[in-house]
Write a protein that holds these residues in place. Sequence first.
Motif, mmCIF file in Angstrom:
data_model
loop_
_atom_site.group_PDB
_atom_site.id
_atom_site.type_symbol
_atom_site.label_atom_id
_atom_site.label_comp_id
_atom_site.label_asym_id
_atom_site.label_seq_id
_atom_site.Cartn_x
_atom_site.Cartn_y
_atom_site.Cartn_z
ATOM 1 N N GLU A 94 13.996 0.542 0.396
ATOM 2 C CA GLU A 94 12.726 0.688 1.132
ATOM 3 C C GLU A 94 11.639 -0.163 0.481
ATOM 4 O O GLU A 94 10.896 -0.861 1.154
ATOM 5 C CB GLU A 94 12.281 2.162 1.129
ATOM 6 N N LEU A 95 11.581 -0.097 -0.863
ATOM 7 C CA LEU A 95 10.552 -0.858 -1.566
ATOM 8 C C LEU A 95 10.800 -2.360 -1.439
ATOM 9 O O LEU A 95 9.866 -3.154 -1.363
ATOM 10 C CB LEU A 95 10.498 -0.456 -3.046
ATOM 11 N N LEU B 6 9.124 -4.270 1.170
ATOM 12 C CA LEU B 6 7.714 -4.631 0.981
ATOM 13 C C LEU B 6 7.540 -6.010 0.371
ATOM 14 O O LEU B 6 6.437 -6.532 0.288
ATOM 15 C CB LEU B 6 7.041 -3.638 0.020
ATOM 16 N N PRO C 48 6.689 -3.307 -6.682
ATOM 17 C CA PRO C 48 6.856 -2.698 -5.349
ATOM 18 C C PRO C 48 6.188 -1.333 -5.233
ATOM 19 O O PRO C 48 5.579 -1.017 -4.222
ATOM 20 C CB PRO C 48 8.380 -2.572 -5.201
ATOM 21 N N ARG C 49 6.287 -0.529 -6.276
ATOM 22 C CA ARG C 49 5.698 0.814 -6.211
ATOM 23 C C ARG C 49 4.167 0.735 -6.133
ATOM 24 O O ARG C 49 3.535 1.448 -5.352
ATOM 25 C CB ARG C 49 6.138 1.613 -7.442
ATOM 26 N N LYS D 105 2.497 -1.739 -5.006
ATOM 27 C CA LYS D 105 2.148 -2.299 -3.695
ATOM 28 C C LYS D 105 2.257 -1.227 -2.593
ATOM 29 O O LYS D 105 1.406 -1.148 -1.703
ATOM 30 C CB LYS D 105 3.085 -3.463 -3.351
ATOM 31 N N GLU D 106 3.279 -0.401 -2.717
ATOM 32 C CA GLU D 106 3.479 0.637 -1.710
ATOM 33 C C GLU D 106 2.270 1.568 -1.656
ATOM 34 O O GLU D 106 1.757 1.904 -0.588
ATOM 35 C CB GLU D 106 4.767 1.406 -2.041
ATOM 36 N N ARG E 201 -0.860 -0.212 -0.268
ATOM 37 C CA ARG E 201 -0.864 -0.384 1.194
ATOM 38 C C ARG E 201 -1.228 0.912 1.927
ATOM 39 O O ARG E 201 -1.578 0.898 3.092
ATOM 40 C CB ARG E 201 0.484 -0.930 1.676
ATOM 41 N N ARG E 202 -1.109 2.042 1.226
ATOM 42 C CA ARG E 202 -1.488 3.303 1.860
ATOM 43 C C ARG E 202 -2.915 3.730 1.514
ATOM 44 O O ARG E 202 -3.421 4.714 2.029
ATOM 45 C CB ARG E 202 -0.498 4.397 1.481
ATOM 46 N N PHE F 97 8.141 8.230 -1.822
ATOM 47 C CA PHE F 97 8.612 7.387 -2.917
ATOM 48 C C PHE F 97 8.434 8.015 -4.290
ATOM 49 O O PHE F 97 8.383 7.325 -5.287
ATOM 50 C CB PHE F 97 7.902 6.025 -2.860
#
Length: 587
Positions: free
Chosen positions: A261-262, A265, A540-541, A543-544, A547-548, A586
């Motif tokens: 999933e990550l 991104l 990635p984490r 960034k995740e 983005r929220r 996540f």
Amino acid sequence: MGLAKNSKRQIQGVGASPGIAIGQVKITDRSRVAIHEEYLSASEVPGEVLRLIEALEQAKDEFVAVREQLAEEHGPEHLYVIDTHLMMLQDSMFKREALALIESDAINAEWALKRTILKFRDFFAAIEDDYLRERVGDIEIVGERVLRKLVGKQHESLNNVHSLSLVVAHDLSPADILQIDRQKIIGFVTDLGGKTSHSAILARSLEIPAVVGLERITSEANDGEIMIIDGSAGIVIINPDEETFREYLKRKQHYEYIDRELAKLRDLPAVTSDGYRISLKGNVEFIEEIPSLKEHGGEGIGLYRTEMLFFNREELPGEEEQFAHYAAIVREMAPKPVTIRTLDVGGDKFVPDLNLDDELNPALGLRAIRLSLRKPETFKPQLRAILRASALGKVRIFFPMISGVVEIRAVKKLLEEAKLELQSEGVPYDRNIEIGIMIEIPSAVIIADLLAQEVDFFSVGTNDLIQYSLAIDRTNEHLANLYEPLHPAVLRSLKMVVDAAHAAGIDACMCGEMAGESQYLPILLGLGFDELSMNSISIPRVKEILRRCSLAEAEQLVTKALTFRTAEEIDGFLKSEITARYAGSFD
Ligand code: PEP
Ligand code: MG
């Protein structure tokens, strides 16, 4: 002896490379070779010297062959690891010492070599710096290889195994790791090693789950047993019962799901829900880490620590060697930017050839830019090498431990000199190269407005800034609980730095460890940072979560956080806000 076969055993080691792997134990004989020790008669000495030279040559041929194979399979980026080994076998102090011992003490080659390995091992073991201490591994790898040649033992190939194998070894060399056949070997564990050994770094960049420093795993595990490696937690379980097996299978699937999933991104922009863009970059120490950085969506290198080039060697790298190295990094990253930091040694980062005096208070001593300014004969070649690399791609240069305006002006003067020299020699460089400073000393925070007039960007080094602001030695485990990134003094400092940068129209970046810890992201966003640089795996984490988040909400969060009086209160507030607003699938 280990417990009987078939009983479940759980062992805690050091998580060297994250991920969960479940497979079958394959013990690999990388243990020390047994040798005999013998005194020689005078007439036997020359023959023994020749025997050692021959074994050194044979070991060198083997490393050269490995190097060729690696160059073919992986390209040039990993080769320097083998080059370190080759250097030791060529004209190094190590080689000279072993040969001299045969003659001075009239002892056989194996014994002389063993004594030399032990001497170098003791020397490195006494060093405080983790990275340097673990360089002892290079000595052992090379020494062991030569000893095997002397006693006629073959170096067993790792890949001679069934699929889904987990290699168990006393130690693995970086060359071993690079040769791992990923179709067959899904992880490894070793008795020796630490988090910053070359092997651990390679395992991370190749994303092979690994646990090291298990001390006795080679005697605990038996060939063919089922084993679980949890490279994040540093746990190894041999012969898991059914419940443990199922539990880890589930965790492994969950981990892989999150990774997938990550990974989606990777090519998405690091932008908040209300359109605020932050640049997420990587901290890099070795060229081997670049593929992993790209894989995790890094937008460039925000901190390239050049000190690794200076460690573990007899002679400091000159301009040409440094240029070749920086050029390789810049080419490998192009067209993405590379931010190169000049040498940050001294204090507990020890480089023998710089002949530094012992200091009573090394963290406050002749370190980083202070040392560079004191030794222009070392600093100038570095500046020239970085400038030359700037002709090959987008390069920014920055300087560690700047405490005031006089220092940065002195640095800029030398940089100008280097530019003029290159210009008169007709050597190309980027005339608009951006220059920056690390903000990691409290005085730099307090006069951030003045420093902002001097440079193009700031990069906050929270590892040192927290150490110096709170007077907490960052390497002292007894003070770990006092090392508080959310201390109100730290938050206020960060705010001063970002505000001063923005008032002067320059970028505020962060490259300390705090940047990669996703729980702090809403705070760093709300403070207004333009760039965060971290270890690749964290990108990635972060960034995740970014983005929220919305910038507007994060700003409110910071305003509120700044009203609290203790780190504990801020932490509690942050946790409740993150759970309420940003918690998701996540975690
Ligand atoms: C820092 O101090 O935060 C930093 C990034 O530099 P180093 O860890 O190399 O001192
Ligand atoms: Mg620092």
